[in-house]
Enzyme design. Structure first.
Site, mmCIF file in Angstrom:
data_model
loop_
_atom_site.group_PDB
_atom_site.id
_atom_site.type_symbol
_atom_site.label_atom_id
_atom_site.label_comp_id
_atom_site.label_asym_id
_atom_site.label_seq_id
_atom_site.Cartn_x
_atom_site.Cartn_y
_atom_site.Cartn_z
ATOM 1 N N ASP A 34 31.940 -38.416 22.179
ATOM 2 C CA ASP A 34 31.784 -38.300 23.635
ATOM 3 C C ASP A 34 30.522 -37.487 23.968
ATOM 4 O OD1 ASP A 34 32.535 -38.752 26.247
ATOM 5 O OD2 ASP A 34 34.227 -37.366 26.243
ATOM 6 N N HIS A 35 30.404 -37.098 25.228
ATOM 7 C CA HIS A 35 29.225 -36.433 25.786
ATOM 8 C C HIS A 35 28.476 -35.533 24.801
ATOM 9 C CE1 HIS A 35 30.161 -37.399 30.049
ATOM 10 N NE2 HIS A 35 31.392 -37.429 29.591
ATOM 11 N N GLU A 67 33.845 -30.577 32.137
ATOM 12 C CA GLU A 67 34.577 -31.050 30.969
ATOM 13 C C GLU A 67 33.937 -30.490 29.713
ATOM 14 O OE1 GLU A 67 36.520 -35.181 29.553
ATOM 15 O OE2 GLU A 67 34.344 -35.233 29.604
ATOM 16 N N HIS A 87 34.860 -35.405 36.613
ATOM 17 C CA HIS A 87 35.775 -35.069 35.529
ATOM 18 C C HIS A 87 36.902 -34.174 36.050
ATOM 19 C CE1 HIS A 87 32.313 -35.787 32.553
ATOM 20 N NE2 HIS A 87 33.217 -36.707 32.331
ATOM 21 N N HIS A 106 33.346 -42.934 33.624
ATOM 22 C CA HIS A 106 33.786 -41.580 33.295
ATOM 23 C C HIS A 106 34.501 -40.977 34.496
ATOM 24 C CE1 HIS A 106 30.550 -40.849 29.940
ATOM 25 N NE2 HIS A 106 31.233 -41.952 29.759
ATOM 26 N N ASN A 134 36.915 -43.531 30.107
ATOM 27 C CA ASN A 134 37.330 -42.319 29.411
ATOM 28 C C ASN A 134 38.639 -41.766 29.967
ATOM 29 O OD1 ASN A 134 34.928 -42.615 28.067
ATOM 30 N ND2 ASN A 134 34.106 -40.617 28.629
#
Length: 365
Positions: A108-109, A181, A225, A264, A286
């Site tokens: 992920d990110h 997040e 998020h 997202h 996500n």
């Protein structure tokens, strides 16, 4: 319809990954991408995918990967995050075939400050590719959306050339997902930054498509998020249709949805908003906040139900000398957490039109 004969069970990479995402885009499915932090959460997601007969994406954030390595290992130079991501990937690779579903293995990110983590995972992919003819992971995400577009796109292109050599998929973000997040805090960004323009999206496509077709774009359309109250965030999934139309016009192609798009910040989104995003070419969404709560809620429910048996090793409502081992055995309450997570994961599959994507002819594990 179904994926039997199109992609195999187990971790999906390279051409098979393109086939999987093309199938999803064509037939109006998106794959839920679940953030996992342990073998317990990985196994829960694999079971959910098997039970609903669909492919799934398992992904590790930087912090989740470091946790998976164990808090006893310092994360100096991203050491724990690299080791945890590799350990998680190896577990998924071992178990995915036995659960009998295709799995996209993803990280992920990755912000600019976390690039050493990305570098470590790329090295692991290259070593695995030399030995096995495919990368360890299916895909990785670079999130340089906090940087100016020029730097974001140029850095992605530089890494993508290296990734393409070992058949890795790249997910990148243009425009900002709000909220917070895993240590990335965008809660104070201006509202207009939460909406990506068609020109920005096409600039990404223009830079990356000459390298490889294996990339997707997380274009912001008001996403945030975490959990938020209804009405506090204005999602505009119709903007994604505009991105597709602009790209089609620029490319002069027949395909209505030439882009692979990613969503997202989906927690709290309505089923209608999610459905519209999927219809406009989103192939991945996500999921983290909601399954985190579900895992905890399963444990909380177990404690409330069995509170009288969890106050000591000996002594419960049945008698002062009665043992309680079968209640405090970690396998029991961890399983309760897993069952709750599985239930919530199944809901995510349903929201993304992800039920029985493998089809009735898919061999059962």
């Amino acid at each position: 319809m179904g994926l039997d004969g199109i992609v195999p069970a187990g971790v999906v990479t390279g051409d098979n990954l393109i086939k999987l995402f093309e199938y999803c885009k064509k037939h109006g499915h998106a794959l839920p991408a679940f953030n996992c932090t342990s073998t317990s959460t990985i196994n829960a997601i694999l079971q959910a995918a098997r039970d609903i007969n669909s492919p799934v994406i398992i992904q590790f954030s930087n912090g989740g990967a470091a946790f998976l390595a164990g808090k006893g290992i310092k994360n100096t130079n991203e050491k724990a995050a690299i080791l945890g991501a590799i350990a998680g990937a190896q577990h998924v690779r071992l178990m995915a075939k036995h659960y009998g579903v295709p799995v996209v293995l993803h990280s992920d990110h990755c912000a600019k400050k976390l690039l050493p983590w990305f570098d470590g995972m790329l090295e692991a992919n290259e070593e695995y590719f030399k030995a096995n003819g495919e990368p360890l992971f299916s895909s990785h995400m670079l999130d340089l959306s906090e940087e100016f577009d020029e730097e974001n796109i140029a850095t992605c292109a530089k890494y993508f050339k290296r990734m393409a050599a070992v058949n890795l998929w790249l997910e990148m973000e243009i425009g900002i997902t709000g909220g917070e997040e895993d240590g990335v805090d965008n809660s104070s960004v201006k509202a207009e930054s939460l909406y990506t323009s068609p020109e920005q999206v096409y600039n990404v496509h223009k830079a990356l498509s000459p390298i490889s077709p294996m990339f997707s774009i997380a274009a912001a359309f008001g996403n945030v998020h975490g959990v938020y109250k209804s009405g506090n965030v204005v999602l505009s999934p119709h903007l994604l249709k505009g991105h597709q139309e602009f790209a089609k016009q620029q490319l002069k192609c027949a395909e209505d949805k030439p882009l692979f798009l990613v969503m997202h910040g989906g927690s709290g989104s309505s089923a209608e908003e999610i459905g519209e995003a999927v219809s406009n070419g989103v192939v991945k969404m996500n999921i983290d906040t909601d399954t985190q709560w579900a895992y905890w809620d399963g444990l909380r429910g177990f404690y409330k139900k069995n509170e009288g048996y969890l106050q000591g090793q000996i002594g419960n409502p049945e008698g002062a000398d009665k043992p309680n081992k079968k209640f405090y055995d970690p396998r029991v309450w961890i399983r309760a957490a897993e069952e709750s997570m599985i239930k919530r994961a199944l809901q995510s599959f349903e929201n993304l039109n992800g039920k029985n994507v493998l089809g009735d002819n898919w061999p059962k594990a």
